[in-house]
Design a protein around this motif. Structure first.
Motif: not given
Length: 424
Positions: A161-165, A256-259, A267-268, A281-291
């Motif tokens: 399951x791909x979860x995005x925010x 969804x809040x990344x740590x 974020x996903x 149950x979470x296998x992978x996490x990531x997101x955008x970090x423009x700063x």
């Protein structure tokens, strides 16, 4: 004195390490296809890098880092994650000045966090991660998500399951931040000390708290999607359209809040369903970090990436009974009978290895029957037998283990003979 392995670490022994090698090779192959280049950074960095890059309000920085002083009194930390090191390298080596942009990197290596060891969570663990720096195009967000999903799918995992925010841009995050402060402040005394400290510094992190996750205010907290400005909404909509065009299924989860502190916009997480996974149950996490690049001393540069645990991946493969196509067969096992034959066997093994064939032989003076058993244990495709009689005729007996068929072959022709037989 009996020495034992440190808690939260593991020995990866022959028979298991081949599975690690297979998935790491798969990671490198998919990165090659997406044109990401490997980056290798030091295992330890200046402590300040992670405090600034990961965020001093995170559990990683506050509770989990392995930090020490070297003999020069400098504070150093074993890397707890890969993004800060990758960005530091990007800035220090001025990769932003390369004519090839965006800069697309990946890494595979050990990370260190002082956590309570449990299944799929170690104090020394191996991460595979990618970072794409230099583009603010939603298409590269979709590319990064697609790479991660395809990696898991090609390994054979199901029920993904791909979860995005969207965490929004700076303006959106500031508006959401004020809403969160107003929401939690009247009853913040009911929350843990960590959440109380985060209220002003980074209230978004309260939503990621494990201790207070069941507090009634969590369920009614303002959702970031309600505070996105038009630019952030358009960006998030484009990411979703690109994923739909690629027929990659996803779910939007406004909670969804990344740590880590450096995320914004996309974020996903990739999660896995089914029995046998417990709470992990979470296998992978990531997101955008423009700063983040600016925070570490570089020019204004957008970026996006993800990281995943190889340990957790292997656990998921085991739970789903996925058999990796690991080839642990030996091409040839050389059996020698007699002292002169043993000398010849060493040279034969050397020549076969030079030709690229995996080869082994007996070094314990075992009898013929025991050597054949050894060949079976190594799953040898062929056995080469040489004794005094064969040595006189300059031949060997080659036995194909699967069929039992055997024939004499000239020693001079042996390499070519086996190469032809082993063409797969």
């Amino acid at each position: 004195m009996n020495f034992k392995i440190p808690r939260g670490t593991q020995d990866i022994l022959p028979g298991k390490v081949e599975h690690w090698q297979y998935v790491e090779d798969k990671a490198r192959d998919i990165c090659r296809r997406y044109n990401y280049k490997e980056l290798r950074t030091p295992i330890f960095e200046q402590t300040e890098l992670f405090m600034r890059g990961v965020g001093d309000t995170t559990d990683i920085v506050q509770k989990e880092m392995y930090t020490f002083e070297d003999r020069g009194g400098r504070s150093l930390t074993l890397r707890p994650e890969g993004t800060a090191s990758a960005v530091r390298s990007y800035v220090e080596n001025k990769l932003f000045g390369s004519p090839i942009q965006p800069t697309k990197l990946y890494y595979v290596g050990p990370m260190f966090r002082y956590e309570r060891p449990q299944s799929g969570r170690m104090r020394q663990f191996v991460q595979f991660g990618v970072e794409a720096l230099g583009s603010a195009d939603p298409a590269i967000d979709a590319e990064v998500l697609a790479l991660a999903m395809e990696f898991y799918r090609e390994l054979g995992l199901k029920n993904l399951k791909l979860i995005i925010n969207s965490l929004g841009d700076t303006e959106s995050r500031n508006a959401h931040r004020q809403a969160l402060i107003s929401h939690f402040e009247p009853r913040i005394s009911e929350f843990c000390s960590d959440c109380q400290a985060r209220l002003e510094k980074n209230p978004l992190r309260i939503l990621d708290c494990k201790k207070d996750k069941d507090h009634e205010l969590m369920a009614t907290a303002p959702a970031i999607l309600d505070y996105l400005n038009e630019d952030s909404k358009a960006y998030f909509a484009k990411v979703q359209k690109l994923l739909n065009d690629m027929e990659i299924e996803f779910q939007v989860d406004p909670n969804l809040v990344r740590g880590l502190d450096y995320y914004n916009n996309t974020a996903f997480e990739i999660m896995i369903g089914g029995d046998g996974f417990g709470s992990i149950t979470t296998l992978c996490g990531g997101g955008r970090y423009n700063g983040l690049v600016q925070e570490i001393g570089g020019p204004e540069t957008p970026g996006i990436g993800f990281a995943l645990s190889i340990e957790r991946l292997l656990m998921a493969l085991e739970v789903q009974n996925v058999t990796l196509p690991v080839n642990d067969q030996l091409d040839c096992y050389v059996i020698a009978m007699g002292e002169e034959a043993k000398v010849a066997a060493s040279n034969i093994s050397f020549k076969l290895r030079q030709a690229g064939l995996s080869t082994d032989q007996d070094y314990l003076d075992k009898k013929m029957k025991a050597q054949m058993k050894a060949a079976d244990r190594f799953k040898a495709s062929f056995v080469v037998i040489i004794g005094e009689n064969e040595l006189e005729k300059n031949v060997v007996v080659v036995k194909e283990m699967e069929t039992g068929e055997q024939q004499e072959v000239s020693i001079n022709d042996l390499t070519k003979f086996l190469q032809q037989k082993l063409i797969r």
